[in-house]
Design an enzyme around this catalytic site. Structure first.
Site, PDB file in Angstrom:
ATOM      1  N   CYS A  42       0.896  -1.117  -0.083  1.00 49.79           N
ATOM      2  CA  CYS A  42       0.161   0.162   0.056  1.00 49.79           C
ATOM      3  C   CYS A  42       0.914   1.192   0.033  1.00 49.79           C
ATOM      4  O   CYS A  42       0.547   2.026  -0.791  1.00 49.79           O
ATOM      5  CB  CYS A  42      -0.916   0.025   1.134  1.00 49.79           C
ATOM      6  SG  CYS A  42      -1.784   1.541   1.405  1.00 49.79           S
ATOM      7  N   CYS A  47      -1.642   1.677  -3.090  1.00 46.41           N
ATOM      8  CA  CYS A  47      -2.328   2.708  -3.020  1.00 46.41           C
ATOM      9  C   CYS A  47      -1.879   4.179  -2.738  1.00 46.41           C
ATOM     10  O   CYS A  47      -2.345   4.874  -3.455  1.00 46.41           O
ATOM     11  CB  CYS A  47      -3.194   2.424  -1.675  1.00 46.41           C
ATOM     12  SG  CYS A  47      -3.648   0.848  -1.402  1.00 46.41           S
ATOM     13  N   LYS A  50       0.071   5.445  -5.933  1.00 43.92           N
ATOM     14  CA  LYS A  50      -0.913   5.360  -6.960  1.00 43.92           C
ATOM     15  C   LYS A  50      -1.856   6.636  -6.976  1.00 43.92           C
ATOM     16  O   LYS A  50      -1.828   7.246  -8.015  1.00 43.92           O
ATOM     17  CB  LYS A  50      -1.889   4.170  -6.961  1.00 43.92           C
ATOM     18  CG  LYS A  50      -2.994   3.861  -8.153  1.00 43.92           C
ATOM     19  CD  LYS A  50      -4.170   4.496  -7.835  1.00 43.92           C
ATOM     20  CE  LYS A  50      -4.574   4.052  -6.617  1.00 43.92           C
ATOM     21  NZ  LYS A  50      -5.318   2.806  -6.374  1.00 43.92           N
ATOM     22  N   TYR A 178      -9.013  -3.568 -11.015  1.00 49.72           N
ATOM     23  CA  TYR A 178      -8.807  -2.407 -10.513  1.00 49.72           C
ATOM     24  C   TYR A 178      -7.409  -1.691 -10.909  1.00 49.72           C
ATOM     25  O   TYR A 178      -7.362  -0.481 -11.316  1.00 49.72           O
ATOM     26  CB  TYR A 178      -8.451  -2.594  -8.989  1.00 49.72           C
ATOM     27  CG  TYR A 178      -9.660  -2.997  -8.107  1.00 49.72           C
ATOM     28  CD1 TYR A 178     -10.176  -1.648  -7.236  1.00 49.72           C
ATOM     29  CD2 TYR A 178     -10.277  -3.992  -7.858  1.00 49.72           C
ATOM     30  CE1 TYR A 178     -10.928  -1.919  -6.189  1.00 49.72           C
ATOM     31  CE2 TYR A 178     -11.425  -4.138  -7.021  1.00 49.72           C
ATOM     32  CZ  TYR A 178     -11.535  -3.028  -6.053  1.00 49.72           C
ATOM     33  OH  TYR A 178     -12.816  -3.315  -5.199  1.00 49.72           O
ATOM     34  N   GLU A 182      -7.026   1.668 -13.182  1.00 48.75           N
ATOM     35  CA  GLU A 182      -6.557   2.817 -12.476  1.00 48.75           C
ATOM     36  C   GLU A 182      -5.192   3.407 -13.296  1.00 48.75           C
ATOM     37  O   GLU A 182      -5.013   4.416 -13.763  1.00 48.75           O
ATOM     38  CB  GLU A 182      -6.145   2.506 -11.285  1.00 48.75           C
ATOM     39  CG  GLU A 182      -7.333   2.388 -10.276  1.00 48.75           C
ATOM     40  CD  GLU A 182      -7.079   2.100  -8.884  1.00 48.75           C
ATOM     41  OE1 GLU A 182      -8.055   2.390  -7.829  1.00 48.75           O
ATOM     42  OE2 GLU A 182      -6.123   1.638  -8.708  1.00 48.75           O
ATOM     43  N   HIS A 436     -26.699  21.916  -1.078  1.00 51.29           N
ATOM     44  CA  HIS A 436     -26.857  22.471  -2.344  1.00 51.29           C
ATOM     45  C   HIS A 436     -25.992  23.412  -2.684  1.00 51.29           C
ATOM     46  O   HIS A 436     -25.902  24.211  -1.790  1.00 51.29           O
ATOM     47  CB  HIS A 436     -28.240  22.831  -2.601  1.00 51.29           C
ATOM     48  CG  HIS A 436     -28.631  23.189  -3.813  1.00 51.29           C
ATOM     49  ND1 HIS A 436     -28.701  22.581  -5.045  1.00 51.29           N
ATOM     50  CD2 HIS A 436     -28.565  24.482  -4.438  1.00 51.29           C
ATOM     51  CE1 HIS A 436     -28.826  23.129  -5.936  1.00 51.29           C
ATOM     52  NE2 HIS A 436     -28.882  24.420  -5.943  1.00 51.29           N
ATOM     53  N   GLU A 441     -25.869  15.552  -3.535  1.00 53.77           N
ATOM     54  CA  GLU A 441     -27.368  15.628  -3.194  1.00 53.77           C
ATOM     55  C   GLU A 441     -28.217  14.835  -3.835  1.00 53.77           C
ATOM     56  O   GLU A 441     -29.347  14.586  -3.422  1.00 53.77           O
ATOM     57  CB  GLU A 441     -27.502  17.244  -3.087  1.00 53.77           C
ATOM     58  CG  GLU A 441     -27.659  17.742  -4.475  1.00 53.77           C
ATOM     59  CD  GLU A 441     -27.981  19.160  -4.454  1.00 53.77           C
ATOM     60  OE1 GLU A 441     -29.098  19.650  -4.235  1.00 53.77           O
ATOM     61  OE2 GLU A 441     -27.327  20.053  -5.153  1.00 53.77           O
TER      62      GLU A 441
HETATM   63  P1  NDP Z   1      -8.396  -7.863 -10.203  1.00 54.58           P
HETATM   64  O1  NDP Z   1      -8.651  -9.216  -9.735  1.00 54.58           O
HETATM   65  O2  NDP Z   1      -9.164  -6.725  -9.989  1.00 54.58           O
HETATM   66  O3  NDP Z   1      -8.510  -7.890 -11.899  1.00 54.58           O
HETATM   67  C1  NDP Z   1      -7.512  -9.050 -12.673  1.00 54.58           C
HETATM   68  C2  NDP Z   1      -7.926  -8.648 -14.085  1.00 54.58           C
HETATM   69  O4  NDP Z   1      -6.999  -9.783 -14.899  1.00 54.58           O
HETATM   70  C3  NDP Z   1      -9.378  -8.986 -14.505  1.00 54.58           C
HETATM   71  O5  NDP Z   1      -9.770  -8.284 -15.569  1.00 54.58           O
HETATM   72  C4  NDP Z   1      -9.134 -10.483 -14.909  1.00 54.58           C
HETATM   73  O6  NDP Z   1     -10.176 -10.853 -15.782  1.00 54.58           O
HETATM   74  C5  NDP Z   1      -8.011 -10.395 -15.365  1.00 54.58           C
HETATM   75  N1  NDP Z   1      -7.280 -11.876 -15.610  1.00 54.58           N
HETATM   76  C6  NDP Z   1      -7.195 -12.656 -14.463  1.00 54.58           C
HETATM   77  N2  NDP Z   1      -6.463 -13.702 -14.940  1.00 54.58           N
HETATM   78  C7  NDP Z   1      -6.292 -13.452 -16.157  1.00 54.58           C
HETATM   79  C8  NDP Z   1      -5.571 -14.375 -17.053  1.00 54.58           C
HETATM   80  N3  NDP Z   1      -4.821 -15.719 -16.860  1.00 54.58           N
HETATM   81  N4  NDP Z   1      -5.451 -13.907 -18.422  1.00 54.58           N
HETATM   82  C9  NDP Z   1      -5.982 -12.616 -18.654  1.00 54.58           C
HETATM   83  N5  NDP Z   1      -6.536 -11.856 -17.594  1.00 54.58           N
HETATM   84  C10 NDP Z   1      -6.629 -12.461 -16.754  1.00 54.58           C
HETATM   85  O7  NDP Z   1      -6.785  -7.624 -10.026  1.00 54.58           O
HETATM   86  P2  NDP Z   1      -5.680  -6.434 -10.080  1.00 54.58           P
HETATM   87  O8  NDP Z   1      -4.471  -7.135 -10.069  1.00 54.58           O
HETATM   88  O9  NDP Z   1      -6.217  -5.504 -10.874  1.00 54.58           O
HETATM   89  O10 NDP Z   1      -5.925  -6.162  -8.577  1.00 54.58           O
HETATM   90  C11 NDP Z   1      -5.767  -7.125  -7.365  1.00 54.58           C
HETATM   91  C12 NDP Z   1      -6.540  -6.621  -6.131  1.00 54.58           C
HETATM   92  O11 NDP Z   1      -5.780  -5.571  -5.519  1.00 54.58           O
HETATM   93  C13 NDP Z   1      -7.815  -6.221  -6.297  1.00 54.58           C
HETATM   94  O12 NDP Z   1      -8.694  -7.332  -6.520  1.00 54.58           O
HETATM   95  C14 NDP Z   1      -8.417  -5.407  -5.176  1.00 54.58           C
HETATM   96  O13 NDP Z   1      -8.491  -6.299  -4.037  1.00 54.58           O
HETATM   97  C15 NDP Z   1      -6.851  -4.784  -5.011  1.00 54.58           C
HETATM   98  N6  NDP Z   1      -6.538  -3.363  -5.310  1.00 54.58           N
HETATM   99  C16 NDP Z   1      -7.371  -2.436  -4.733  1.00 54.58           C
HETATM  100  C17 NDP Z   1      -7.593  -1.058  -5.359  1.00 54.58           C
HETATM  101  C18 NDP Z   1      -8.555  -0.065  -4.736  1.00 54.58           C
HETATM  102  O14 NDP Z   1      -9.182  -0.359  -3.782  1.00 54.58           O
HETATM  103  N7  NDP Z   1      -8.546   1.031  -5.390  1.00 54.58           N
HETATM  104  C19 NDP Z   1      -6.443  -0.714  -6.355  1.00 54.58           C
HETATM  105  C20 NDP Z   1      -5.787  -1.883  -6.860  1.00 54.58           C
HETATM  106  C21 NDP Z   1      -5.804  -2.900  -6.249  1.00 54.58           C
HETATM  107  P3  NDP Z   1     -11.623 -11.520 -15.340  1.00 54.58           P
HETATM  108  O15 NDP Z   1     -12.497 -10.354 -14.917  1.00 54.58           O
HETATM  109  O16 NDP Z   1     -12.144 -11.787 -16.901  1.00 54.58           O
HETATM  110  O17 NDP Z   1     -11.540 -12.532 -14.631  1.00 54.58           O
END
Ligand code: NDP
Length: 455
Positions: A42, A47, A50, A178, A182, A436, A441
């Protein structure tokens, strides 16, 4: 039996550090080991940096809006090394503050890798063995590779993107979650040419459909070239540049490729499986509701347990565990209705059930929705939209989901989360007088449902 310490914590991220401070506050003898930088994902490469980059990315809009409000803005330009250095200063400051706070609480920090030897002993990188009444695994997660793609070694993950020596003018982002969303958004706003590819047919699986569609449109408006049902098949290095071949055979030239296809619990090489700690199929440490593993003296919190992978959840879990081990408490954390935000521009803030989830669970669901141009964009001349959405269980009138797509959605959802945790009804929302003129709102002024879903 005598131990060298009461609690040995592996990992000085947000969760581990909170557990250390609270446990030490109870008088426990605590040692925390960290092999990388103090603060965890983080603070160091998640976080915090970022969000700083998201702030940086929003100035382009401010410059563009300024003219509509009567300002003349001279030539503007963006300097990546300046932002990178400013980011580094801030995370170093925070990392130092974490270190100081651990010390002030009376815990001992050792900057080394530690691996488990048995139920009550860990081995440090120099071979020393330390015994502990309790061991806490708080090692977080790391980027997960999407599998065999030729040339994947030429790509980067979110671990590297913050410290790139040069700004990537042409960026390929792989994934639709996510992290991918982002970074695609912020780099496009910083001026990069961004292509984002994903295997699914939309971004952010699991989020409310209106939020997904709304943010998809905003990403495209910001210039992100989105490709659905499309993944890279080959990466080849061409001098300093990269060539990516996509599954539809298109080939693109890029400076960097960010792969963000999920994260994996950091359990390998820790000795956990060897000493009999139960891991699930993803490699996550299996824990009970009080964050204790199948071995009573070994506990785990945060992303390494793959429950809800968010910093504030890890912090709560660490705090609750320390209370359980050395004070009063059962170590349990309420994992229901946890708000989260996607820091794109605009942001998504969400809590509770999506419309589709609510309709699966309840017989009758009312959906209230407002879709509007934010006031600032009217005179500013922007074309952005904001969407506010309440999902209401119709029989009880309880608001079971709030979804916001707007500039400050993360700030708004934090406050809405209090209402949701208090099980507020739509009537409770309506009873709150509007502030407002604001965007928020709309949350208390939506009178008639946009649609009623009935089984
Ligand atoms: P996510 O789980 O959010 O997203 C993973 C993405 O990768 C999805 O689009 C998924 O597709 C795709 N994917 C997974 N496996 C494969 C594969 N083998 N081939 C191709 N595509 C694949 O993971 P992130 O890495 O973005 O983030 C990890 C975690 O970190 C988040 O889930 C969250 O908990 C945390 N995080 C939170 C943030 C916040 O609160 N603002 C910011 C950043 C991270 P599909 O949807 O089709 O499965």
């Amino acid at each position: 039996m005598d131990f060298d310490c009461d609690l040995f914590i592996v990992g000085a991220g947000s969760g581990g550090v909170r557990a250390a401070r609270v446990a030490a506050g109870y008088g426990a003898k605590v040692i925390v080991a960290e092999e990388f930088r103090i603060g965890g994902t983080c603070v160091i490469r998640g976080c915090v940096p970022k969000k700083l980059m998201v702030y940086a990315s929003r100035f382009a809009d401010e410059f563009a809006y300024a003219a509509g409000y009567g300002w003349s803005v001279g030539p503007t330009s963006f300097d990546w090394p300046t932002l990178r250095a400013a980011k580094e200063r801030e995370i170093s400051r925070l990392s130092d503050a974490y270190r100081t706070n651990v010390g002030k609480a009376g815990a001992t920090l050792i900057e080394t890798r530690a691996e488990l030897v048995d139920a009550n002993r860990v081995r440090l990188a120099d071979g020393r063995i330390v015994s502990a009444r309790h061991i806490l695994v708080a090692t977080g997660a790391r980027p997960e590779s999407p599998g065999a793609i030729a040339g994947l070694e030429h790509t980067i993950s979110s671990n590297e993107i913050f410290d790139l020596p040069e700004f990537p003018r042409r960026l390929l982002v792989v994934g639709g979650g996510y992290i991918a969303v982002e970074f695609a958004c912020l780099f496009a706003r910083l001026g990069a040419e961004v292509t984002q590819v994903m295997r699914g047919d939309n971004i952010l699986r699991g989020f409310d459909q209106d939020m997904r569609d709304g943010l998809r449109d905003e990403l495209q408006r910001a210039g992100v070239r989105l490709r659905f049902g499309c993944l890279p098949t080959v990466f080849e290095k061409h001098g300093k540049a990269l060539r990516a071949t996509l599954s539809d055979d298109e080939a693109i030239e890029i400076d960097q490729a960010l792969v963000a296809t999920g994260r994996k619990p950091n359990t390998s090489g820790l000795g956990l499986a060897e000493i009999g700690v139960a891991l699930d199929a993803t490699g996550a440490v299996v824990v009970d509701a009080g964050s204790t593993t199948n071995i009573r003296s070994i506990h785990a919190i945060g992303d390494v347990t793959n429950r809800i992978n968010l910093t504030p959840v890890a912090i709560r879990e660490g705090h609750a565990l320390a209370d359980k081990l050395f004070g009063d408490g059962d170590g349990k954390v309420d994992h229901h209705d946890v708000a989260s935000a996607v820091f794109a521009t605009p942001e998504i803030g969400a809590i509770g059930l999506t419309e589709a989830e609510a309709f699966k669970r309840y017989e009758m669901v009312d959906v209230y929705m407002a879709n509007f141009k934010p006031m600032k964009a009217t005179v500013g001349g922007g074309s952005e939209r904001a969407i506010m959405k309440l999902v209401v269980e119709a029989h009880t009138n309880r608001v079971v989901g709030v979804h916001i797509l707007a500039r400050d959605a993360a700030e708004m959802i934090q406050v809405a989360a209090i209402a949701i945790k208090m099980k507020a009804t739509k009537a409770d929302f309506d009873a709150a007088m509007a502030v407002h003129p604001t965007g928020a709102e709309e949350l208390v002024t939506m009178r008639a449902p946009t649609r009623r879903l009935r089984r």
